[in-house]
Motif scaffolding. Structure first.
Motif, PDB file in Angstrom:
ATOM      1  N   PHE A  22     -36.772  -5.880 -34.322  1.00 48.55           N
ATOM      2  CA  PHE A  22     -37.499  -4.750 -33.739  1.00 48.55           C
ATOM      3  C   PHE A  22     -38.658  -4.392 -34.674  1.00 48.55           C
ATOM      4  O   PHE A  22     -39.834  -4.333 -34.278  1.00 48.55           O
ATOM      5  CB  PHE A  22     -36.466  -3.621 -33.638  1.00 48.55           C
ATOM      6  CG  PHE A  22     -36.877  -2.301 -33.055  1.00 48.55           C
ATOM      7  CD1 PHE A  22     -38.164  -1.811 -33.134  1.00 48.55           C
ATOM      8  CD2 PHE A  22     -35.919  -1.508 -32.425  1.00 48.55           C
ATOM      9  CE1 PHE A  22     -38.485  -0.570 -32.619  1.00 48.55           C
ATOM     10  CE2 PHE A  22     -36.229  -0.273 -31.901  1.00 48.55           C
ATOM     11  CZ  PHE A  22     -37.519   0.196 -32.014  1.00 48.55           C
ATOM     12  N   GLN A 140     -31.780   1.741 -38.191  1.00 47.51           N
ATOM     13  CA  GLN A 140     -33.129   2.254 -38.438  1.00 47.51           C
ATOM     14  C   GLN A 140     -33.645   1.759 -39.792  1.00 47.51           C
ATOM     15  O   GLN A 140     -34.821   1.455 -39.938  1.00 47.51           O
ATOM     16  CB  GLN A 140     -33.132   3.786 -38.381  1.00 47.51           C
ATOM     17  CG  GLN A 140     -34.471   4.447 -38.680  1.00 47.51           C
ATOM     18  CD  GLN A 140     -35.496   4.274 -37.572  1.00 47.51           C
ATOM     19  OE1 GLN A 140     -35.175   3.807 -36.475  1.00 47.51           O
ATOM     20  NE2 GLN A 140     -36.743   4.626 -37.837  1.00 47.51           N
ATOM     21  N   VAL A 144     -37.202  -0.113 -40.302  1.00 46.60           N
ATOM     22  CA  VAL A 144     -38.319   0.267 -41.181  1.00 46.60           C
ATOM     23  C   VAL A 144     -38.558  -0.783 -42.262  1.00 46.60           C
ATOM     24  O   VAL A 144     -39.705  -0.989 -42.678  1.00 46.60           O
ATOM     25  CB  VAL A 144     -38.138   1.694 -41.776  1.00 46.60           C
ATOM     26  CG1 VAL A 144     -38.179   2.739 -40.680  1.00 46.60           C
ATOM     27  CG2 VAL A 144     -36.865   1.828 -42.593  1.00 46.60           C
ATOM     28  N   ILE A 147     -40.647  -3.301 -40.543  1.00 39.43           N
ATOM     29  CA  ILE A 147     -42.042  -2.848 -40.427  1.00 39.43           C
ATOM     30  C   ILE A 147     -42.755  -3.043 -41.771  1.00 39.43           C
ATOM     31  O   ILE A 147     -43.856  -3.596 -41.835  1.00 39.43           O
ATOM     32  CB  ILE A 147     -42.095  -1.356 -40.007  1.00 39.43           C
ATOM     33  CG1 ILE A 147     -41.573  -1.180 -38.578  1.00 39.43           C
ATOM     34  CG2 ILE A 147     -43.519  -0.816 -40.125  1.00 39.43           C
ATOM     35  CD1 ILE A 147     -41.487   0.274 -38.107  1.00 39.43           C
ATOM     36  N   GLN A 256     -38.409  10.988 -28.756  1.00 35.83           N
ATOM     37  CA  GLN A 256     -38.665  10.294 -30.023  1.00 35.83           C
ATOM     38  C   GLN A 256     -40.029   9.607 -29.982  1.00 35.83           C
ATOM     39  O   GLN A 256     -40.710   9.474 -30.998  1.00 35.83           O
ATOM     40  CB  GLN A 256     -37.556   9.254 -30.279  1.00 35.83           C
ATOM     41  CG  GLN A 256     -37.595   8.714 -31.702  1.00 35.83           C
ATOM     42  CD  GLN A 256     -37.085   7.293 -31.831  1.00 35.83           C
ATOM     43  OE1 GLN A 256     -37.299   6.454 -30.965  1.00 35.83           O
ATOM     44  NE2 GLN A 256     -36.394   7.028 -32.935  1.00 35.83           N
ATOM     45  N   GLN A 257     -40.436   9.181 -28.784  1.00 35.76           N
ATOM     46  CA  GLN A 257     -41.750   8.540 -28.652  1.00 35.76           C
ATOM     47  C   GLN A 257     -42.862   9.549 -28.368  1.00 35.76           C
ATOM     48  O   GLN A 257     -43.987   9.391 -28.835  1.00 35.76           O
ATOM     49  CB  GLN A 257     -41.707   7.494 -27.533  1.00 35.76           C
ATOM     50  CG  GLN A 257     -40.777   6.337 -27.842  1.00 35.76           C
ATOM     51  CD  GLN A 257     -41.188   5.557 -29.077  1.00 35.76           C
ATOM     52  OE1 GLN A 257     -42.366   5.374 -29.339  1.00 35.76           O
ATOM     53  NE2 GLN A 257     -40.215   5.113 -29.864  1.00 35.76           N
ATOM     54  N   ASN A 262     -45.653   6.256 -32.788  1.00 35.29           N
ATOM     55  CA  ASN A 262     -46.305   4.937 -32.811  1.00 35.29           C
ATOM     56  C   ASN A 262     -47.820   4.996 -32.744  1.00 35.29           C
ATOM     57  O   ASN A 262     -48.478   3.971 -32.918  1.00 35.29           O
ATOM     58  CB  ASN A 262     -45.700   4.030 -31.735  1.00 35.29           C
ATOM     59  CG  ASN A 262     -44.321   3.565 -32.180  1.00 35.29           C
ATOM     60  OD1 ASN A 262     -44.124   3.218 -33.346  1.00 35.29           O
ATOM     61  ND2 ASN A 262     -43.348   3.619 -31.292  1.00 35.29           N
ATOM     62  N   ASN A 293     -41.775   5.451 -45.192  1.00 33.33           N
ATOM     63  CA  ASN A 293     -40.895   5.267 -44.034  1.00 33.33           C
ATOM     64  C   ASN A 293     -39.517   4.754 -44.484  1.00 33.33           C
ATOM     65  O   ASN A 293     -38.485   5.267 -44.049  1.00 33.33           O
ATOM     66  CB  ASN A 293     -41.574   4.241 -43.099  1.00 33.33           C
ATOM     67  CG  ASN A 293     -41.135   4.350 -41.658  1.00 33.33           C
ATOM     68  OD1 ASN A 293     -40.437   5.290 -41.284  1.00 33.33           O
ATOM     69  ND2 ASN A 293     -41.546   3.390 -40.847  1.00 33.33           N
ATOM     70  N   PHE A 359     -40.484  12.255 -39.769  1.00 31.03           N
ATOM     71  CA  PHE A 359     -39.878  11.430 -38.710  1.00 31.03           C
ATOM     72  C   PHE A 359     -38.790  10.526 -39.293  1.00 31.03           C
ATOM     73  O   PHE A 359     -37.680  10.431 -38.766  1.00 31.03           O
ATOM     74  CB  PHE A 359     -40.954  10.575 -38.020  1.00 31.03           C
ATOM     75  CG  PHE A 359     -40.401   9.670 -36.942  1.00 31.03           C
ATOM     76  CD1 PHE A 359     -40.297  10.103 -35.629  1.00 31.03           C
ATOM     77  CD2 PHE A 359     -39.975   8.374 -37.245  1.00 31.03           C
ATOM     78  CE1 PHE A 359     -39.771   9.276 -34.639  1.00 31.03           C
ATOM     79  CE2 PHE A 359     -39.440   7.543 -36.262  1.00 31.03           C
ATOM     80  CZ  PHE A 359     -39.351   7.992 -34.950  1.00 31.03           C
ATOM     81  N   GLY A 364     -36.162   9.394 -36.517  1.00 27.91           N
ATOM     82  CA  GLY A 364     -36.053   7.931 -36.527  1.00 27.91           C
ATOM     83  C   GLY A 364     -34.594   7.513 -36.458  1.00 27.91           C
ATOM     84  O   GLY A 364     -34.135   6.946 -35.460  1.00 27.91           O
ATOM     85  N   TRP A 368     -31.217   7.099 -32.765  1.00 27.88           N
ATOM     86  CA  TRP A 368     -30.482   5.850 -32.509  1.00 27.88           C
ATOM     87  C   TRP A 368     -29.001   6.013 -32.831  1.00 27.88           C
ATOM     88  O   TRP A 368     -28.159   5.273 -32.320  1.00 27.88           O
ATOM     89  CB  TRP A 368     -31.103   4.688 -33.294  1.00 27.88           C
ATOM     90  CG  TRP A 368     -32.471   4.349 -32.783  1.00 27.88           C
ATOM     91  CD1 TRP A 368     -33.657   4.504 -33.453  1.00 27.88           C
ATOM     92  CD2 TRP A 368     -32.811   3.830 -31.485  1.00 27.88           C
ATOM     93  NE1 TRP A 368     -34.708   4.109 -32.656  1.00 27.88           N
ATOM     94  CE2 TRP A 368     -34.219   3.699 -31.444  1.00 27.88           C
ATOM     95  CE3 TRP A 368     -32.067   3.470 -30.356  1.00 27.88           C
ATOM     96  CZ2 TRP A 368     -34.903   3.228 -30.324  1.00 27.88           C
ATOM     97  CZ3 TRP A 368     -32.751   2.996 -29.244  1.00 27.88           C
ATOM     98  CH2 TRP A 368     -34.147   2.878 -29.237  1.00 27.88           C
TER      99      TRP A 368
HETATM  100  C1  BGC Z   1     -38.762   4.054 -33.207  1.00 27.02           C
HETATM  101  C2  BGC Z   1     -39.921   3.105 -33.154  1.00 27.02           C
HETATM  102  C3  BGC Z   1     -40.810   3.334 -34.350  1.00 27.02           C
HETATM  103  C4  BGC Z   1     -40.019   3.266 -35.642  1.00 27.02           C
HETATM  104  C5  BGC Z   1     -40.872   3.686 -36.808  1.00 27.02           C
HETATM  105  C6  BGC Z   1     -38.018   3.854 -34.493  1.00 27.02           C
HETATM  106  O1  BGC Z   1     -36.928   4.723 -34.555  1.00 27.02           O
HETATM  107  O2  BGC Z   1     -37.900   3.838 -32.109  1.00 27.02           O
HETATM  108  O3  BGC Z   1     -40.626   3.256 -31.948  1.00 27.02           O
HETATM  109  O4  BGC Z   1     -41.847   2.375 -34.379  1.00 27.02           O
HETATM  110  O5  BGC Z   1     -38.885   4.094 -35.581  1.00 27.02           O
HETATM  111  O6  BGC Z   1     -40.207   3.651 -38.010  1.00 27.02           O
END
Ligand code: BGC
Length: 469
Positions: A22, A140, A144, A147, A256-257, A262, A293, A359, A364, A368
């Motif tokens: 993800f 989560q 991160v 990412i 959350q969105q 994002n 993050n 967040f 974040g 979930w």
């Molecule tokens: C969200 C994602 C977001 C990410 C950022 C997730 O919990 O669902 O949409 O990009 O967190 O850290």
């Protein structure tokens, strides 16, 4: 079939690893997009299609994964997602034409949407109650870390411009996931639901924190037998008593969105260059955002089972709305910055950082964690499909409308708009969300059954510490 002679830590690690799929794909595309035009002629439409392909695929993946996880089991679906993802990542890396690349992004999306659903579901069902928040938050943490890994790969490969390697590297964690999951067990909840109580017993004996497998199986059997045993959307629609839980799960997923996370994860480098940062400084600033993050997610994991989910959701709204208000007001009131030293440029960087911190420490992970917690076992997968579809659809709506809205209204007004949506998210939590900390999944479900009149007062007293409501 996998053996169950594995340690709890390994189960949590591999169970969570799907989050990397993800995260990596969320983070890598902004870097790859800079260099794809070296090989393919990209119109704005094709560029948008490469980005949106994943989001559309993820919506479909989430919608299908719910039902599949109820039918095939959680573990098997993670394995399928890993195979599909590996295939998609390799296809994207080797794509001979832009259309193959777009198709590959949709395929990757199918796997990412499925993983977004089944990874927290697996972790939630396999974790002991007392640390369920922390264990499910590992999803989560993997997101991160994925990412951040992508931001680092983008920075390292920027000089060579090797976008194929950027996209192809995603196959590494998915192959590790695939092999690892072959040795991990199915969740005890799913096993009881599927009538495989012997295996459920063996799994519970291996798991840390569950000293009384018999009692746990009895509890799972009890809540599960209250239900019709049908799965699928039609069954979900008929099960009116599930609606309050479905509303909470879907509302949290969508809000959350809608708070605009994002617009930062996907567009921070663009926002920063718009306020005067050079491209290279913007890429480094993006790395700082990625590190914050990860760091704040670690803090969330440490506190989630002590502080509870609801206070964290409120604190998150306060932090995010405050950052967005300062950002929106200063971008509206101050002169347009042209240099990173200009007040509006500094305020922008600080506000993006505080927003991400707020967040990452709250909405974040907490969202979930809560989605699988609040939904009842017999329809958990299917109902999660609705919530997770909502999350990706809202992600699609926000990320696709952000650039045109910026053009039409200017950044100040747009960020003030997200602040208003953040306030609405707070109102939603106040009105509908109930604390889940310290309650077993069976207690949470028993409570839903009582509140909706499906079950009388014959239930046991909760074994775990009562949480604030
Ligand atoms: C969200 C994602 C977001 C990410 C950022 C997730 O919990 O669902 O949409 O990009 O967190 O850290």
């Amino acid at each position: 079939m996998g053996s169950i002679r594995v340690s709890g830590r390994m189960i949590y690690f591999f169970g969570a690893l799907g989050g990397v799929l993800f995260g990596y794909d969320t983070g890598v595309i902004s870097g790859a997009l800079l260099f794809i035009p070296n090989d393919f002629k990209l119109t704005p439409f094709l560029q948008g299609a490469i980005v949106a392909g994943l989001l559309l695929g993820a919506m479909i993946g989430a919608a299908l994964a719910g039902r599949l996880s109820d039918r095939l089991g959680r573990r098997r679906l993670i394995i399928i997602a890993a195979v599909v993802f590996t295939g998609g990542a390799l296809l994207a890396a080797l794509a001979p034409t832009v259309w193959v690349l777009i198709a590959a992004r949709v395929i990757i999306g199918l796997a990412v949407g499925s993983a977004a659903l089944v990874v927290p579901l697996y972790l939630s069902e396999i974790a002991p109650t007392e640390v369920r928040g922390a264990i499910t938050s590992l999803n989560q943490l993997m997101i991160v870390c994925g990412i951040l890994a992508a931001f680092i790969v983008n920075a390292i490969l920027a000089s060579s411009g090797d976008w194929r390697l950027m996209l192809g590297l995603a196959a590494v964690p998915s192959m590790v996931l695939l092999v690892g999951m072959l040795f991990m067990p199915e969740t005890p909840r799913y096993l009881v639901h599927a009538g495989e109580e012997k295996t459920a017993h063996a799994v519970l004996e291996e798991l840390p924190g569950d000293e009384q497998p018999e009692e746990r199986i009895e509890e799972i059997r009890e809540v599960d037998s209250e239900e019709e045993g049908e799965t699928g959307l039609a069954a979900l629609w008929r099960a009116k008593w599930v609606r309050p839980a479905l509303l909470v799960a879907t509302g949290l997923a969508v809000f959350q969105q809608l708070v605009g996370i994002n617009t930062i994860i996907y567009y921070a480098p663009t926002t920063l260059t718009n306020v005067g940062f050079a491209k290279t400084s913007a890429i480094y600033a993006n790395l700082i955002i990625g590190v914050i993050n990860v760091g704040m997610t670690v803090i969330a994991i440490k506190i989630i089972d002590r502080v509870g989910r609801k206070p964290m959701l409120f604190a998150g709204v306060a932090g995010m709305v405050a950052s967005l208000l300062v950002l929106g007001i200063s971008l509206s009131a101050l002169p347009t910055p042209h240099h990173p030293g200009d007040p509006a440029a500094i305020i922008t960087l600080v506000c993006l950082a505080t927003f991400i911190a707020a967040f990452a420490a709250t909405w974040g992970p907490v969202v979930w964690v809560m989605i699988p917690e609040v939904l009842p076992l017999s329809v958990r997968g299917t109902a999660m499909g609705v919530a997770v579809f909502g999350n990706w659809a809202a992600n699609f709506a926000v990320s696709q409308t952000f650039p045109p809205l910026l053009k039409a209204l200017g950044p100040g007004t747009v960020f003030l708009g997200y602040a208003a949506l953040g306030l609405l998210a707070g109102v939603f939590v106040k009105a509908f969300v109930t604390e889940t900390k310290g309650h077993s999944l069976e207690e949470i479900e028993g409570d839903l059954q009582r509140r909706t009149g499906r079950r009388g007062e014959r239930d046991r007293v909760p074994r775990h510490a009562a949480a604030s409501r």
